[in-house]
Design an enzyme around this catalytic site. Structure first.
Site, PDB file in Angstrom:
ATOM      1  CB  CYS A 129     -43.475 -71.210 -78.264  1.00 24.98           C
ATOM      2  SG  CYS A 129     -42.097 -72.353 -78.013  1.00 24.98           S
TER       3      CYS A 129
ATOM      4  CB  ALA B 283     -42.153 -75.372 -80.952  1.00 26.62           C
TER       5      ALA B 283
ATOM      6  NE  ARG C 242     -42.398 -81.130 -86.546  1.00 27.35           N
ATOM      7  CZ  ARG C 242     -42.219 -80.983 -87.847  1.00 27.35           C
ATOM      8  NH1 ARG C 242     -41.015 -80.917 -88.351  1.00 27.35           N
ATOM      9  NH2 ARG C 242     -43.258 -80.903 -88.655  1.00 27.35           N
TER      10      ARG C 242
ATOM     11  CG  HIS D  10     -42.626 -72.140 -89.101  1.00 21.92           C
ATOM     12  ND1 HIS D  10     -43.991 -72.217 -89.156  1.00 21.92           N
ATOM     13  CD2 HIS D  10     -42.220 -73.224 -88.393  1.00 21.92           C
ATOM     14  CE1 HIS D  10     -44.409 -73.284 -88.505  1.00 21.92           C
ATOM     15  NE2 HIS D  10     -43.345 -73.917 -88.024  1.00 21.92           N
TER      16      HIS D  10
END
Lengths: 496, 512
Positions: free
Chosen positions: A67, A70, A101, A200
């Site tokens: 999503c 994330a 991550r 992003h």
């Protein structure tokens, strides 16, 4: 971008077309129609890969996507090491993304660095009913009190925040003025957009709106003609470092690293660069374009996977600079060439002709292609979780004719493609790893480098080659069939 | 050059090489604008003290490094324990991706769940169409025997009504009318994964028990609860109950689905409680839950159906296993067989052999409420002393129970109980009042690093050690395994403290 010549081969396009028909036949009609647009076989000379992308996933088909949260917290903001990133909402999102991550960093965690920590507002029912703004204010005070060396705070919105009408922007404004540090509200609620990708973009916009031209001046900062920013490298397993080393050896000065192992100062300073070098185009092209427009900084999408691409990229980067840098680039290439050749000499005989399927986020399914080919391996299929059209255009520089392309693949399609193609290696994520291995097909996680890395640069290529070899040539693949089993076991032997 | 084709080094070595170390120093000095080393050390020291601890414990709004997850994770885990049941998470798609990843990282196994992939338009108009399409697609594509619907916080905030949605979807032909679609509302802003487990289980049982009238038989239902060690534990449980010849039925058995073989095919569904068993469970004479905090609502449902219920607290060690077996014996009328008494004797034998190394050692513990009670019980049997017992998802009621448990033993007198606290609180507790060892999940490794207290991994999730969940911690045999795991840590510590030749190796003894 341009094509780099590695090895020649063609994939079985006809077979792949057949496979697409086969998987589509399993869906309800309406769904089959939708999915058909996301599956294609590449044609030589075509302008893109022939698939639609960046479209809503279909309910119930088990998309692999994540999503916006994330994409924003997990990818762009999370690695900024001297800021505290609040997962604002219920406990889960922050918990599942906590330390997952592998954004390597140097720092004293909990004291001056906070990357591998989980700061959450842990929303309870009363926060949903009465709103979470008050709690957020208090949290910011508590962060200031308990972590005095933090340089700023980001607020990563989870789904409820946008649904209950909280005004985190006004909280951020008020608190930022009060603590005299950036407090960055990020509207990355998971229901926004269709994948990580919008996260992003929203995260990029937040850098633009809340960081640029807001920080303190750095009067002591002396620009040089060789100042570059390394953008869109999240330092997975140390990737940004093995890249940075090469840039520095070329005589460039990396004045900021985004965002793997980065500090707030590096975010603020970026507009001073002469050139932005962008690794992950998908997640950071937005801010690179903004810097181009606003500050006139050119940007270049480079690729440091495997010697062919490294050589091409270093030369292309050097083109932006003077002869000294061009000469340096040649020196760097010459310095590492014997090592790269030795790695290829060691591993190519063990990997040559092996077929690879890739399904990753928005970059690696193309960027890694030549690195595999440097080792003599062939890419039979590739797909992205959250790529856009421009990514599929760029992909044509990498893949060969007849390659199976799958956008936003479903678990069912992935499993069928693997079962029918029986590649020698699949590169994808944790959700795909174990099912693939049970099918007898070697696998490497290509989001996290399967806890290995770095894979970038020459130092990374060595590790990449080693890892692909150990995945494919592990003796365990030869043990699948019990020796007493009478029936011909499924074709499990990926390794000879 | 640090790297070479002959000796390839990865991140564990590569970044220790001088080329990289110098680069890090340069980056820090020229570009990072970091506080001075001195300042960092000052703050780091301050953070270890009592003043910081008081500030830290006074936090009211901020949670840091909690040891809990959200409800739907528990729901997905619970549904995985039913034969052919596919989890359908109604809400944002990222959530389902997170649960799948989280479970896979622990079990090193595939974990499946579909989502209804709700986006902004669904936030405005509701997720009904997503439910209709999603049920049809998942039913067609993944051929499940049943679909268990749970909710993410998005669906909860906008108030989607699962019962109505599922009914409508069936009317629209998404799945056949008689297809099983149990459901549970699992808001992430209430409770934690243990409550999600309970809600889903209750939803499943309610679904299968609707309109049914119990005709009591002599079977006993067992609810294992959310358990990262389910693979080893459930198999051990079955072994013991088979030895006893107790007629039992496991309600949510994920031991096979999280441990499928590598044989050339991927099995999305593997084993678990069947629909028939779930239906028949209404007839049981009793339901025994191994984790009370994972099953409060489910047990209450069982009581409503006239069943006797027993709630245990993750039975670990001697007395808790005794209690479990005696209870099973009492409920079933079957004697505890000699074979189990023999195993018990062997456990006690092992404990007496090694007791001197554990006796008086202090342990801090964190995890789910039931796990904390289970491990503390066993630690005290070993003569160890619990120091800090912390459950982020523990309530005040839990804390009271925990204190009572501790007060009942002379080894529990030094313990402090911390309900609702997180692992950043634990950091301050361990900095100011350290214990010899720490027991918890992989998240404890940051405490191990910062506080220099060795971590023993015994609770969910365990991401950084492989396959521990394949071996039981339940039963007498499981207790021996825990004992060995603790002893290994103690002996490694002893050796580690005395292994510098000529300096500290006076106590570097061959036999211990």
């Amino acid at each position: 971008m341009t094509v780099v010549k590695t090895i020649d081969y063609k994939n079985d396009g006809e077979f792949h077309e057949q496979l697409i028909k086969e998987v589509l036949s399993a869906y309800p009609e309406k769904t089959a129609k939708k999915r058909a647009k996301h599956l294609a076989v590449t044609q030589d000379g075509a302008s893109d890969c022939g698939v639609k992308s960046n479209i809503k996933s279909i309910p119930g088909v088990m998309s692999i996507r994540g999503c916006a949260y994330a994409g924003s917290k997990g990818v762009v903001w999370g690695p900024v090491k001297d800021m505290v990133h609040i997962s604002h909402g219920p406990v889960g999102c922050g918990q599942y993304s906590w330390s997952q991550r592998r954004n390597f960093y140097v720092g004293e965690t909990g004291v001056d660095s906070f990357v591998t920590m989980q700061f959450t507002s842990d929303f309870q029912e009363k926060d949903i009913v009465f709103g979470g703004d008050k709690k957020l204010k208090k949290m910011i005070d508590e962060i200031e009190d308990l972590f005095p060396l933090n340089k700023g705070i980001s607020v990563m919105s989870e789904c409820p925040v946008g649904l209950i009408g909280d005004d985190i922007e006004s909280v951020a404004r008020e608190k930022s003025a009060q603590i005299n540090k950036p407090v960055v509200p990020v509207r990355c609620e998971g229901f926004r957009g269709v994948s990580q990708s919008l996260g992003h973009h929203i995260a990029n916009d937040a850098v633009r709106d809340f960081i640029f031209d807001k920080g303190k001046e750095e009067p002591e900062f002396q620009s040089t003609p060789y100042d570059v920013v390394l953008i869109g490298d999240y330092n997975i397993g140390g990737d940004a470092w093995s890249s940075r080393r090469l840039l520095e050896e070329m005589g460039l000065r990396v004045i900021a690293q985004w965002t793997g192992d980065s500090t707030l100062a590096e975010l603020e300073r970026a507009p001073k660069a002469k050139l932005n070098l962008i690794h992950c185009y998908r997640s950071m092209n937005y801010i690179s374009r903004h810097m181009e427009e606003k500050y006139g900084t050119p940007w270049y999408e480079f690729n440091l996977f495997g010697p062919s691409r490294i050589e091409m990229s270093l030369r292309a980067i050097a083109e932006f600079f003077d002869d000294q840098i061009k000469e340096n680039a040649e020196k760097v290439i010459a310095k590492y060439k014997p090592m790269a050749d030795a790695i290829i000499a060691r591993y190519k005989p063990r990997l040559e002709g092996k077929k690879v399927m890739l399904y990753v986020g928005g970059l690696r399914p193309r960027h890694m292609v030549n690195a595999y080919e440097d080792l003599g391996m062939q890419i039979v299929g590739a797909g992205y979780e959250f790529a856009h059209k421009d990514d599929y255009v760029r992909t044509t520089d990498y893949v060969k004719e007849g390659t199976l392309i799958f956008d936003d693949v479903t678990q069912y399609e992935m499993e069928t493609f693997i079962e029918r193609i029986r590649p020698d290696l699949v590169g994808s994520g944790i959700k795909e790893k174990y099912a693939t291995q049970k099918m007898g097909v070697p696998f490497r996680q290509l989001h996290s480098w399967d806890y290995s890395g770095p894979y970038h640069g020459y130092d990374g290529f060595a590790i990449f080659a080693r890892d692909m070899d150990m995945a494919i040539n592990s003796p365990s693949w030869g043990l699948f069939k019990a020796p007493w089993a009478k029936d011909a076991a499924p074709e499990t032997m990926a390794a000879e | 050059m640090p790297q070479s084709a002959e000796k390839i080094i990865d991140h564990t070595q590569l970044f220790k090489e001088p080329e990289y170390q110098e680069m890090f120093a340069r980056k820090r000095a020229e570009f990072e604008c970091r506080p001075s080393e001195e300042k960092v050390q000052d703050v780091a020291e301050w953070m270890k003290g009592w003043e910081y601890r008081e500030k830290n414990l006074a936090r009211e709004a901020l949670t840091i490094n909690p040891a809990k997850a959200c409800q739907p994770l528990g729901a997905v885990f619970c549904a995985a324990g039913f034969d052919g049941m596919l989890s359908f998470v109604h809400g944002s798609q990222g959530c389902a991706a997170y649960y799948r990843s989280h479970l896979s990282r622990h079990f090193k196994e595939p974990s499946t769940a579909v989502s209804s992939n709700m986006t902004e338009d669904a936030a405005v108009f509701g997720g009904l169409q997503n439910m209709i399409d999603g049920l049809q697609n998942s039913h067609t594509l993944y051929n499940p025997k049943s679909i268990a619907v749970s909710t993410t916080c998005m669906a909860e905030v906008i108030g989607d009504d699962l019962q109505a949605f599922i009914t409508t979807a069936k009317q629209k032909g998404s799945v056949p009318q008689d297809f099983d679609v149990p459901y549970a509302h699992t808001p992430a802003f209430q409770g934690s994964h243990v409550d999600g487990y309970d809600n889903m289980l209750e939803g499943i049982l309610k679904h299968y028990w609707i309109d049914a009238t119990p005709t009591p038989d002599d079977t006993i239902n067992i609810i294992p609860g959310f358990d990262g060690f389910c693979v080893g534990n459930i198999r051990e449980m079955k072994r013991m109950l088979d030895l006893m010849e107790v007629p039992y039925r496991l309600i949510s058995d994920a031991s096979d689905v999280y441990d499928t073989p590598a044989n050339g095919t991927f099995a999305m569904y593997a084993g678990g409680t069947t629909a028939e068993e779930a239906k028949a469970a209404i007839n049981a004479k009793a339901t025994v839950s191994l984790q009370e905090y994972c099953s409060k609502r489910s047990l209450s449902l069982c009581r409503d159906k006239g069943q006797e219920t027993v709630a245990l607290h993750y039975p670990l060690g001697v007395s808790a296993t005794d209690e479990f077996l005696m209870k099973m014996s009492e409920l079933s009328g079957k004697p505890i067989p000699a074979a189990l008494e023999l195993e018990r004797g062997r456990l006690i034998d092992a404990m007496t052999d090694s007791s001197s190394y554990i006796h008086g050692k202090t342990f801090s513990v964190f995890g789910d409420p039931d796990f904390c009670m289970g491990i503390v019980t066993f630690l005290m049997e070993l003569g160890a002393e619990p120091l800090h017992v912390l459950a982020t998802n523990g309530s005040k009621v839990w804390a009271k129970k925990m204190k009572k448990l501790l007060e009942a033993s002379p080894f529990g007198t030094r313990a402090q109980v911390w309900p609702g606290k997180d692992l950043w609180h634990m950091r301050s507790l361990l900095m100011t009042e350290p214990s010899d060892f720490l027991i918890g999940s992989s998240y404890g490794k940051y405490l191990e690093r910062d506080c220099k207290i060795p971590l023993i991994r015994l609770s969910f999730p365990i991401f950084d050690r492989h396959h521990h969940h394949r071996f039981p911690v339940f039963g007498y045999q499981g207790a021996i395994r825990i004992l060995v795991q603790i002893l290994d840590k103690i002996f490694d510590e002893l050796d580690g403290q005395s292994n510098v030749a000529g300096k500290t190796d006076i106590s570097f003894e061959l036999t211990r």
